[in-house]
Design an enzyme around this catalytic site. Structure first.
Site, PDB file in Angstrom:
ATOM      1  N   HIS A   1      -5.337  61.239  73.091  1.00  0.00           N
ATOM      2  CA  HIS A   1      -6.151  62.199  73.837  1.00  0.00           C
ATOM      3  C   HIS A   1      -6.126  61.886  75.328  1.00  0.00           C
ATOM      4  CE1 HIS A   1      -9.173  58.973  72.874  1.00  0.00           C
ATOM      5  NE2 HIS A   1      -9.464  59.147  74.144  1.00  0.00           N
TER       6      HIS A   1
HETATM    7  P1  TYD Z   1     -11.965  57.953  68.330  1.00  0.00           P
HETATM    8  O1  TYD Z   1     -12.121  58.724  69.604  1.00  0.00           O
HETATM    9  O2  TYD Z   1     -11.326  58.676  67.186  1.00  0.00           O
HETATM   10  O3  TYD Z   1     -11.144  56.635  68.618  1.00  0.00           O
HETATM   11  P2  TYD Z   1      -9.661  56.478  69.230  1.00  0.00           P
HETATM   12  O4  TYD Z   1      -9.588  57.351  70.440  1.00  0.00           O
HETATM   13  O5  TYD Z   1      -9.544  55.020  69.554  1.00  0.00           O
HETATM   14  O6  TYD Z   1      -8.664  56.881  68.209  1.00  0.00           O
HETATM   15  O7  TYD Z   1     -13.390  57.390  67.929  1.00  0.00           O
HETATM   16  C1  TYD Z   1     -13.672  56.924  66.630  1.00  0.00           C
HETATM   17  C2  TYD Z   1     -15.073  57.396  66.221  1.00  0.00           C
HETATM   18  O8  TYD Z   1     -16.056  56.810  67.056  1.00  0.00           O
HETATM   19  C3  TYD Z   1     -15.242  58.909  66.319  1.00  0.00           C
HETATM   20  O9  TYD Z   1     -16.022  59.304  65.215  1.00  0.00           O
HETATM   21  C4  TYD Z   1     -16.037  59.101  67.575  1.00  0.00           C
HETATM   22  C5  TYD Z   1     -16.860  57.831  67.662  1.00  0.00           C
HETATM   23  N1  TYD Z   1     -17.187  57.397  69.033  1.00  0.00           N
HETATM   24  C6  TYD Z   1     -18.501  57.440  69.460  1.00  0.00           C
HETATM   25  O10 TYD Z   1     -19.409  57.857  68.731  1.00  0.00           O
HETATM   26  N2  TYD Z   1     -18.796  57.020  70.721  1.00  0.00           N
HETATM   27  C7  TYD Z   1     -17.845  56.545  71.564  1.00  0.00           C
HETATM   28  O11 TYD Z   1     -18.149  56.148  72.709  1.00  0.00           O
HETATM   29  C8  TYD Z   1     -16.474  56.513  71.110  1.00  0.00           C
HETATM   30  C9  TYD Z   1     -15.374  56.020  72.000  1.00  0.00           C
HETATM   31  C10 TYD Z   1     -16.197  56.945  69.830  1.00  0.00           C
END
Ligand code: TYD
Length: 136
Positions: free
Chosen positions: A53
């Site tokens: 992303h």
């Molecule tokens: P995600 O964005 O999918 O992780 P990555 O970009 O590393 O693949 O995040 C994983 C999960 O955590 C998703 O359900 C969103 C949640 N999350 C939060 O609640 N708060 C945050 O600050 C972050 C970064 C993720």
């Protein structure tokens, strides 16, 4: 301002004495934004690739405080892979840096400092949308 140049890894100072080592991340010094959120990624399996992303507003700073991982960056103009393999290396991600993290070592703890509170609306998770927003 959205920079044209793609982000570089910056080497932080290591403060050491006979008790051990210490490295500082300080707002408006090594971290060029106000820090509103901190999270860390750990126990990621080695075959996993995550991220995929970019953002509209969020700037981030990534440090592997333990272990190592790689980060693929794409700012719609340039692409590159960087290695974070030391607690003294910080990678500043701009909102327009599409990023994917991979090759996590089993002991990797990837610390992330962010300039914004968590907001799913600030994510661009579709690559075509990313190119529409940030492509020339
Ligand atoms: P995600 O964005 O999918 O992780 P990555 O970009 O590393 O693949 O995040 C994983 C999960 O955590 C998703 O359900 C969103 C949640 N999350 C939060 O609640 N708060 C945050 O600050 C972050 C970064 C993720």
């Amino acid at each position: 301002m959205i920079p044209f140049e793609i982000s570089e890894v910056i080497e932080l100072h290591e403060l050491g004495d006979d008790r051990g080592l210490l490295t500082v991340l300080e707002q408006n010094d090594s971290i060029p934004f106000e820090i509103k959120r901190v999270f860390y990624i750990y126990k990621t399996l080695p075959e996993i690739r995550r991220g995929f992303h970019a953002h509209y507003k969020t700037r981030q700073a990534l440090v592997c405080v333990s272990g190592k991982c790689k980060v693929f960056l794409d700012n719609a103009t340039r692409k590159k892979d960087v290695l974070l393999d030391s607690p003294t290396k910080v990678l500043i991600l701009e909102p327009n840096d599409w990023h994917e993290m991979y090759d996590f070592s089993s002991d990797c703890v990837l610390l992330v400092l962010a300039s914004q509170l968590y907001d799913p609306q600030d994510y661009i998770r579709d690559y075509d949308k990313f190119l529409e927003v940030y492509g020339k």
